[in-house]
Design an enzyme around this catalytic site. Structure first.
Site, PDB file in Angstrom:
ATOM      1  N   CYS A 199      -6.509  18.063 -18.169  1.00  0.00           N
ATOM      2  CA  CYS A 199      -7.405  18.383 -19.263  1.00  0.00           C
ATOM      3  C   CYS A 199      -6.549  19.058 -20.336  1.00  0.00           C
ATOM      4  CB  CYS A 199      -8.524  19.296 -18.786  1.00  0.00           C
ATOM      5  SG  CYS A 199      -9.918  19.327 -19.918  1.00  0.00           S
ATOM      6  N   CYS A 234     -11.136  15.253 -19.199  1.00  0.00           N
ATOM      7  CA  CYS A 234     -11.675  15.479 -20.546  1.00  0.00           C
ATOM      8  C   CYS A 234     -11.251  14.319 -21.436  1.00  0.00           C
ATOM      9  CB  CYS A 234     -11.242  16.827 -21.113  1.00  0.00           C
ATOM     10  SG  CYS A 234      -9.538  16.956 -21.636  1.00  0.00           S
ATOM     11  N   CYS A 284       0.410  10.421 -22.404  1.00  0.00           N
ATOM     12  CA  CYS A 284       0.810  11.226 -21.254  1.00  0.00           C
ATOM     13  C   CYS A 284       2.296  11.055 -20.971  1.00  0.00           C
ATOM     14  CB  CYS A 284       0.029  10.808 -20.010  1.00  0.00           C
ATOM     15  SG  CYS A 284      -1.722  11.201 -20.090  1.00  0.00           S
TER      16      CYS A 284
END
Length: 163
Positions: free
Chosen positions: A11, A87, A95
């Site tokens: 998140c 989220c 990422c």
């Protein structure tokens, strides 16, 4: 698949939803899982409301801290088998490369930390997020990972995120 699985919950702030997910899975893991959590922009500390929710469920908060996802992209980091974003912001971010090429899925949950209102309304938002995480993690734990093919597992973890 292996007999032990590492799971990373992501998140943005790593202060509420991902922290609660880490605590839930580590409580229920039955020796098969080790859960971690991290954020792209960690807040520095878990939300007190998240810690209270974890404790009220009879789970430990020992060792829970807000941390960067960079810790888990480092060469010496544990190899992840699964990475779940909880989220929408983290799901839309680029990422890091995760060693081991884990399976990924988005399990979006409304941000309880964004709720404004009475203390009771805020507490309810954290409880609601906890309940959804607990249900999804329960579904995940019910999957016979050792006997399923990777494509089937991928479809199932994505389905859980829509439940």
């Amino acid at each position: 698949m292996t007999n032990h699985y590492n799971v990373l919950f992501l998140c943005t702030g790593n202060s509420a939803r991902s922290i609660m997910a880490e605590a839930i899975l580590n409580q229920k893991r039955k020796g098969l899982f080790t859960a971690y959590s991290a954020g792209s922009h960690p807040s520095g500390s878990p939300r007190p409301e998240a810690l209270r929710q974890i404790e009220s469920a009879g789970m430990t908060t020992a060792g829970l801290r807000s941390k960067s996802w960079d810790e888990f992209a480092a060469p010496e980091a544990p190899k992840m088998d699964f990475v779940f974003t909880v989220c929408d912001n983290a799901a839309n971010e680029v990422c890091p490369y995760w060693p081991g090429q884990p399976m990924t899925a988005h399990w979006g949950i409304a941000d309880p930390a964004a709720v404004q209102g009475t203390p009771e309304e805020i507490s309810r938002a954290f409880r609601d997020a906890f309940v959804v995480l607990d249900r999804r993690i329960g579904l995940f734990l019910s999957l016979p990972l050792a006997t399923l093919q990777q494509l089937t597992i991928q479809k199932e973890i994505e389905r859980i995120g829509r439940s």
